[in-house]
Motif scaffolding. Structure first.
Motif, mmCIF file in Angstrom:
data_model
loop_
_atom_site.group_PDB
_atom_site.id
_atom_site.type_symbol
_atom_site.label_atom_id
_atom_site.label_comp_id
_atom_site.label_asym_id
_atom_site.label_seq_id
_atom_site.Cartn_x
_atom_site.Cartn_y
_atom_site.Cartn_z
ATOM 1 N N LYS A 46 -59.063 16.944 147.361
ATOM 2 C CA LYS A 46 -60.327 16.565 147.996
ATOM 3 C C LYS A 46 -61.336 17.699 147.923
ATOM 4 N N LEU A 47 -60.880 18.925 148.162
ATOM 5 C CA LEU A 47 -61.788 20.064 148.087
ATOM 6 C C LEU A 47 -62.293 20.278 146.666
ATOM 7 N N ARG A 48 -61.410 20.083 145.717
ATOM 8 C CA ARG A 48 -61.816 20.248 144.314
ATOM 9 C C ARG A 48 -62.828 19.180 143.911
ATOM 10 N N ALA A 49 -62.607 17.933 144.376
ATOM 11 C CA ALA A 49 -63.545 16.853 144.072
ATOM 12 C C ALA A 49 -64.892 17.108 144.738
ATOM 13 N N ALA A 50 -64.871 17.608 145.962
ATOM 14 C CA ALA A 50 -66.117 17.895 146.665
ATOM 15 C C ALA A 50 -66.883 19.024 145.981
ATOM 16 N N ALA A 51 -66.176 20.001 145.458
ATOM 17 C CA ALA A 51 -66.821 21.127 144.787
ATOM 18 C C ALA A 51 -67.407 20.710 143.444
#
Length: 61
Positions: A46-51
């Motif tokens: 999720k953090l990677r997708a948000a970034a």
């Protein structure tokens, strides 16, 4: 009355020992370990997708 003016930021020795004991207790159970691992992988995704999402620095009025 005790003053905390000289207290350094961060965990005390007791705090580190308590944190280590809690982590050991959680990781000792294989089911909990796998659940924690799965949750960490999901959070990382999720953090990677948000970034990777592009957002505009300006919002139209």
């Amino acid at each position: 009355m005790a003053s905390n003016a000289n207290q350094k930021p961060g965990l005390t020795t007791f705090g580190w020992l308590a944190l280590g004991a809690a982590a050991t207790a959680v990781l000792a159970n294989p089911a909990r370990r796998e659940k924690l691992k799965g949750g960490a992988i999901d959070l990382f995704g999720k953090l990677r997708a948000a970034a990777s999402t592009k957002t505009s620095p300006e919002t139209p009025a």
